[in-house]
Scaffold this active site. Sequence first.
Site, PDB file in Angstrom:
ATOM      1  CB  SER A  27      64.533  19.348  -2.542  1.00 44.55           C
ATOM      2  OG  SER A  27      65.484  18.609  -2.736  1.00 44.55           O
ATOM      3  CG  ASP A  54      72.052  18.652 -20.069  1.00 42.69           C
ATOM      4  OD1 ASP A  54      73.130  18.160 -19.785  1.00 42.69           O
ATOM      5  OD2 ASP A  54      71.362  18.810 -21.179  1.00 42.69           O
ATOM      6  CG  ASP A  69      76.488  17.018 -23.028  1.00 44.95           C
ATOM      7  OD1 ASP A  69      75.273  17.118 -22.949  1.00 44.95           O
ATOM      8  OD2 ASP A  69      77.096  17.986 -23.484  1.00 44.95           O
TER       9      ASP A  69
END
Length: 817
Positions: free
Chosen positions: A252, A324, A327
Amino acid sequence: MRNLLLRFAALFGLLLAAAAVYFGSTWGGGLPALRGGLTVQGIGGEVRIRRDQYGIAQIASPHDNDVFFGIGYAHAQDRLWQLELQRRLAQGRLSEVLGRDTLRLDAQMRTLDLYAAARTDWEALAPEARASLTAYRAGINAFMAASTSLPIEFNVLGIRPEPWTELDSLAWSKVFALSLANNMGSEITRLLAKPYLTEARETALFGTPDRSSPVTASGPERNDGMAALHALLGQKQQLEQQLQIGGQFVGSNAWVVSGKLTDDGRAYLANDPHLGLQIPSLWYIAGLQGDHLHASGMTIVGLPVVIFGRNQDIAWGGTNMMADVQDLYFERINPANPRQYWHDGAWREFAIRRHEIRVRPDFPVALREELKPVQVEVRHTVRGPVVSDAFGLSDQPVSLRWTALDPGDTSYEAFYRLNYATGWHSFNAALRHHAAPALNFLYVDKQGNIGYLGAGKIPVRAAGQGQVPLDGGAGDSRWTGYIPFEALPRSFNPDKGYIVSANNRVVDDSYPYFISSDWAPPARANRIDQLIKSKVQQGKPLTQRDLESMQIDTVSFDAARLVAILRSTPMATERQRQAQAHVARWDGNMAAGSPAASIFMTWSRRLRTELYGELFKAPLGRERETDLLKGAYMGISHGRLADALAPGNAVWCTHDRTGPRSCDAIVRRALDTAIADLDKLAGSDMDGWAWGKIHHAVYAHRPFSDVKFAKWLFEKRVARGGGPDTVDVSNTAFREAEGYEQTFGASFRQIIGFSARDVVHRYINPTGQSGNVFSTHYDDMVQSFHAGQYLDETRRATVDELVLTPARPGSAQSPRE
């Protein structure tokens, strides 16, 4: 899904076109009553739903929970099919209505088991947050109980909506989080690409490799684990292409500007989230006015609160932090007992969950035998579900750890509390509850303050950064906790007077925690910063119109470097020189009327293939891997392309001007194929190669965009400008016959200006408020959105009003005059 619905088209398509006129004029097309009165169960006082000339709803009641009931009722009135489709997607039940083509998608959603996570979230929510979801549920169900006709999608597919539940809302919020989490795909792509790259090329393509993580595989071994990764990456790409869920650099734009820099002294917030394009939009504009609740802006269909907008005291917007938060793990199986995996020095039993997926027979259903339900057995580890089980690949399980699946996610409560926040302190307190997706929140208030806060659970790993799939049995692959809330990045009233967030890097190297290695290219952030600075340096105040113009800016910040390379490359043919001349005098504006923009975009697309494609060709028999690896380079930014071709950089091509891998030869070959592409798409006259002629925003409808004879009615296409790195972003897919189809971009635009005396609030949705194709509000904002126009909340006029009053105990719902 496509095959099933194309079969529908053969018998049903022509009938649908004729029926559209009939239903729209005589049956009403399932349109709801927007005026008058209705007595309903589930409210304690009167609820008024007022709509303006664009169908934008303002919900008012003396009681806040009755307001949440009212927005549930309004969502159901305008978006009932969308609610049903979203729920079935989250549940993994699309195949019940769309057939076998969505079976793998359903299996994947069953492995995630979002509803199991949602049940733990429900238990963790505060009573008042729960009550709002319960009221919302009651509002949706009250409309379904009162409705005498349904939108056409239900009638064509022969189904009825099921009652809504609180868990449906919480599960859908996790699908929203899934669309902003690209880490799983990035991990797989890195691992698959590694054997094809030298260390220098790996660094150039992905950044510095994470050498502190446990090593899981030296290359793509031909085993069940790699097959699982192929399947997972392929399914992820299908989600992006068919349902517009996820994608590279999903994000965005948002920025805030202090009143010290504006002409009217207001502190301003501008926000335009970038998501997959669809009709109807994911967003629904609404105002919520209760006892203590006074919020307006953008709600998500499926949730009762304003997600991005304002109340009487503050305004907030958001962008994807690109953190992040996922995993993947290769699990070690006990050779003596395949129902056990290795964890923390011991064999542990998989938890097993069994799912049954019912599948609709092919068309015509009445002439087909009922299909046997598909059984899916999903294993779960302490890290999370074995996502490879969706594909029946059991020898090498691949599990997923994702913050949105951790128990007790209170993200909904964070947004609930934001609707009531009164200042910077309560804004921070609300976002302490936020877990997924990790977001950048931008802030302004009526005192003129501006601020930024990164919020969400971001894992702290025992070792490494989780950039590739890990060994689940290794102790140093575990998560040890999350970045403490107090340590998350934030800023309040910076000296420069503004803050920009465009999915760019949010911290410098001094920050003590790892957040991401997948930041979006900085071009959009740089361009926004450039536009603000240019006004400041000229001593000119920013105006509201300046902010609106910035949101629709189509200048590519990084194009100039790549244009300079094309300009300096010796050409061999007249057509090459003609195309070169068009681009050489171009200012980088990806305007819809620009032929140079068409040449530049097509040349840069072909340049990626010429520069990287030969290096990523898998051996014979592994062609699927070659296709999957296109994701490693086809999204490379213009800035990275310029780096690869820069003088002195011999990582990808040579600068001796001779040989097939010379940079000049690659530039010319890419230009030749680009010219051939444009000749086919737009004719041989280069002056007629306007970007908007071959570049369209596509607002797809599910499922009728896949039905040839219904597509014309349900899907909307608009010629437009913009590119992948412009502020007015346009990520596209190239179709040989159609050209460039934008499937990802701004999902709304909103500008809010606060001062102690008043507020300015302007917004626009890309399609319309209604999901019903027979409504005048199905697509009445499309042209305004693409023309850069806005609606002003303070200049609304009520056109329709529906009054809901509480039914007496024991009485049924009924309309009243």
